[in-house]
Design a protein around this motif. Structure first.
Motif, PDB file in Angstrom:
ATOM      1  N   GLU A 163       0.870  -1.178  -0.018  1.00 27.65           N
ATOM      2  CA  GLU A 163      -0.089  -0.023   0.092  1.00 27.65           C
ATOM      3  C   GLU A 163       1.028   1.244   0.019  1.00 27.65           C
ATOM      4  N   THR A 164       2.065   1.203   0.796  1.00 27.37           N
ATOM      5  CA  THR A 164       2.828   2.551   0.894  1.00 27.37           C
ATOM      6  C   THR A 164       3.644   2.746  -0.518  1.00 27.37           C
ATOM      7  N   LYS A 165       3.946   1.612  -0.785  1.00 27.56           N
ATOM      8  CA  LYS A 165       4.568   1.491  -2.380  1.00 27.56           C
ATOM      9  C   LYS A 165       3.692   2.141  -3.424  1.00 27.56           C
ATOM     10  N   ALA A 166       2.326   1.688  -3.360  1.00 28.54           N
ATOM     11  CA  ALA A 166       1.478   2.233  -4.324  1.00 28.54           C
ATOM     12  C   ALA A 166       1.168   4.026  -4.186  1.00 28.54           C
ATOM     13  N   ARG A 167       1.231   4.288  -2.811  1.00 28.41           N
ATOM     14  CA  ARG A 167       1.099   5.780  -2.765  1.00 28.41           C
ATOM     15  C   ARG A 167       2.338   6.663  -3.140  1.00 28.41           C
ATOM     16  N   ARG A 168       3.499   6.114  -2.652  1.00 27.59           N
ATOM     17  CA  ARG A 168       4.715   6.433  -3.450  1.00 27.59           C
ATOM     18  C   ARG A 168       4.644   6.620  -4.775  1.00 27.59           C
ATOM     19  N   ASP A 169       4.412   5.534  -5.620  1.00 23.77           N
ATOM     20  CA  ASP A 169       4.508   5.709  -7.096  1.00 23.77           C
ATOM     21  C   ASP A 169       3.421   6.768  -7.552  1.00 23.77           C
ATOM     22  N   SER A 170       2.156   6.897  -6.852  1.00 24.91           N
ATOM     23  CA  SER A 170       1.211   7.671  -7.294  1.00 24.91           C
ATOM     24  C   SER A 170       1.452   9.168  -7.156  1.00 24.91           C
ATOM     25  N   HIS A 172       4.914   9.930  -6.962  1.00 22.30           N
ATOM     26  CA  HIS A 172       5.872  10.208  -7.685  1.00 22.30           C
ATOM     27  C   HIS A 172       5.494  10.782  -8.999  1.00 22.30           C
ATOM     28  N   SER A 173       4.363  10.115  -9.670  1.00 20.75           N
ATOM     29  CA  SER A 173       3.832  10.410 -10.956  1.00 20.75           C
ATOM     30  C   SER A 173       3.214  11.815 -10.707  1.00 20.75           C
ATOM     31  N   GLY A 174       2.473  12.109  -9.721  1.00 21.87           N
ATOM     32  CA  GLY A 174       1.983  13.666  -9.787  1.00 21.87           C
ATOM     33  C   GLY A 174       2.978  14.658  -9.443  1.00 21.87           C
ATOM     34  N   ILE A 175       4.191  14.363  -8.811  1.00 22.03           N
ATOM     35  CA  ILE A 175       5.312  15.419  -8.558  1.00 22.03           C
ATOM     36  C   ILE A 175       5.702  15.670 -10.137  1.00 22.03           C
ATOM     37  N   VAL A 209       6.862  25.876  -4.258  1.00 18.91           N
ATOM     38  CA  VAL A 209       6.789  25.655  -2.747  1.00 18.91           C
ATOM     39  C   VAL A 209       5.977  24.381  -2.364  1.00 18.91           C
ATOM     40  N   GLU A 210       4.998  24.054  -3.375  1.00 14.42           N
ATOM     41  CA  GLU A 210       4.152  23.002  -3.214  1.00 14.42           C
ATOM     42  C   GLU A 210       4.944  21.747  -3.567  1.00 14.42           C
ATOM     43  N   LEU A 211       5.614  21.770  -4.816  1.00  9.86           N
ATOM     44  CA  LEU A 211       6.462  20.651  -5.160  1.00  9.86           C
ATOM     45  C   LEU A 211       7.442  20.235  -4.089  1.00  9.86           C
ATOM     46  N   GLN A 212       8.261  21.310  -3.375  1.00 12.16           N
ATOM     47  CA  GLN A 212       8.975  20.934  -2.402  1.00 12.16           C
ATOM     48  C   GLN A 212       8.272  20.363  -1.206  1.00 12.16           C
ATOM     49  N   GLN A 213       7.219  20.819  -0.636  1.00 10.81           N
ATOM     50  CA  GLN A 213       6.324  19.885   0.398  1.00 10.81           C
ATOM     51  C   GLN A 213       6.121  18.582  -0.059  1.00 10.81           C
ATOM     52  N   ARG A 214       5.535  18.680  -1.221  1.00 10.19           N
ATOM     53  CA  ARG A 214       5.285  17.229  -1.648  1.00 10.19           C
ATOM     54  C   ARG A 214       6.723  16.076  -1.883  1.00 10.19           C
ATOM     55  N   THR A 220       9.494  10.895   2.965  1.00  9.92           N
ATOM     56  CA  THR A 220       9.213  10.423   4.128  1.00  9.92           C
ATOM     57  C   THR A 220       8.648   8.871   3.914  1.00  9.92           C
ATOM     58  N   LEU A 221       7.766   9.002   2.806  1.00  2.00           N
ATOM     59  CA  LEU A 221       7.184   7.566   2.487  1.00  2.00           C
ATOM     60  C   LEU A 221       8.350   6.722   1.839  1.00  2.00           C
ATOM     61  N   SER A 222       9.299   7.088   1.281  1.00  2.00           N
ATOM     62  CA  SER A 222      10.265   6.298   0.883  1.00  2.00           C
ATOM     63  C   SER A 222      11.087   5.895   1.972  1.00  2.00           C
ATOM     64  N   ALA A 223      11.414   6.618   2.759  1.00  3.15           N
ATOM     65  CA  ALA A 223      11.940   6.137   4.150  1.00  3.15           C
ATOM     66  C   ALA A 223      11.276   5.142   4.788  1.00  3.15           C
ATOM     67  N   GLU A 224       9.982   5.170   4.841  1.00  4.95           N
ATOM     68  CA  GLU A 224       8.852   4.253   5.677  1.00  4.95           C
ATOM     69  C   GLU A 224       9.144   2.948   4.653  1.00  4.95           C
TER      70      GLU A 224
END
Length: 361
Positions: A163-170, A172-175, A209-214, A220-224
């Motif tokens: 689930e965390t990998k799916a959120r990370r991939d999503s 990453h694609s948005g960024i 600024v938004e991109l930096q926050q994301r 953080t997701l990658s570390a998790e």
């Protein structure tokens, strides 16, 4: 040649001193004896080869193979010699067939036993290839079973990781998509979401600024994810999944070279079938014909003895046996007569002694 002929006569179970008197029978019994001898020789090779695989890897494997091969060959030789010599050619054809029937059945069983180890040697290359496929499939099945058990054991942790990998991939694609839009805004590329004015304006700064926050959230997701992956890998190492790998070609060659008799015998049986379970007619017929060849070779001495006509040697043997029976009967009658005379003498002596006692009294 005379010594070889006498040796094959001995192998045939013939009475040599009687057979020497009938030259027309010599070649027939040389052929019967040679067949019996080579049957015993094949049995010795077969038994020795089978025993070699039973003790393969042991320092005494060759010694055990030679010893057992010699004993097994002599046992089969002695049995065949008895089977052939025990057929009475003086009996009728029907009686000879009845006499030979159990012997033929025994010869068939012996032929099957002899042929199997030799078939293993003949199809050695094909057996090794089938064993490699079997070992590889078993290893793959073992790995799949371990993975399935591991996934069921750590279902929650693996589900959270996926689930965390799916959120990370999503994310990453948005960024990646938003960064492309930012570049369009800065370089003045006109789209439905950009102004088309070149420069680093307020909109571009806000997007940056938004991109930096994301990106921080993505880090953080990658570390998790790395933490969860470390946990899962540690559990795999602990449960032995990391050490289980598919065999290499060298490892498969090593395994097939030390395969035991049971594995090789199973692989020989599997050669009659293709990988999808269908019967391989060509290989099946080849194995069957080789087995039948050894069975026929084992039965051949019996068939030769049955098909051969009743010759002068057989008549001489019958006469000798008849004479021995008559002489035995004469000896038995003589013994009975002597026993009766001794008995009568003892009875007479006892009667005279009793009479003498009565007169004296």
């Amino acid at each position: 040649m005379n010594a070889i002929s006498r040796f094959f006569w001995f192998c045939s179970g013939a009475h040599i001193s009687t057979l020497e008197k009938h030259p027309t029978e010599h070649n027939k019994y040389i052929g019967i004896g040679a067949t019996i001898f080579f049957t015993g020789l094949f049995a010795a090779l077969s038994g020795g080869y089978a025993m070699y695989f039973v003790f393969k890897g042991d320092a005494m494997a060759v010694v055990f193979a030679l010893l057992f091969g010699l004993i097994w060959g002599l046992a089969i030789f002695n049995m065949d010699r008895y089977i052939v010599s025990s057929i009475n050619k003086s009996a009728s054809t029907t009686k000879q067939v009845w006499q030979a029937t159990p012997r033929i059945l025994l010869a068939i069983m012996i032929g099957i036993v002899i042929s199997r180890p030799l078939e293993l040697k003949i199809f050695d290359k094909e057996i090794k290839e089938r064993l490699k496929v079997s070992y590889l499939n078993n290893q793959r099945s073992k790995i799949d079973t371990l993975n399935a058990a591991f996934d069921n054991k750590y279902k929650i942790e693996i589900g959270k990781l996926n689930e965390t990998k799916a959120r990370r991939d999503s994310m990453h694609s948005g960024i990646k998509a938003d960064r492309q839009k930012l570049n369009f805004e800065i370089f003045g590329n006109k789209t439905t979401e950009t102004s088309g004015i070149m420069g680093y304006g307020p909109y571009a700064k806000r997007k940056e600024v938004e991109l930096q926050q994301r990106q921080q959230q993505l880090d953080t997701l990658s570390a998790e994810i790395r933490k969860l992956e470390g946990f899962v890998d540690g559990r795999k190492q602990f449960d032995g999944l990391m050490t289980e790998k598919l065999y290499t070609t060298k490892e498969l060659d090593s395994l097939t070279s030390i395969a035991g008799f049971a594995d090789r015998n199973w692989a020989l049986g599997q050669l009659s079938f293709t990988s999808n379970g269908k019967r391989d007619l060509n290989t099946s017929l080849a194995i069957t014909f080789i087995g039948l060849l050894f069975v026929f070779f084992e039965c051949l001495p019996v068939f030769v003895k049955l098909m051969s006509s009743r010759g002068p040697y057989d008549k001489s043997i019958e006469n000798i046996e008849t004479a021995q029976v008559h002489e035995s009967d004469k000896d038995r009658d003589f013994e009975v007569t002597v026993i009766d005379e001794v008995h009568d003498t003892r009875v007479s002596t006892a009667i005279e002694k009793r009479k003498s006692q009565l007169r004296n009294s």
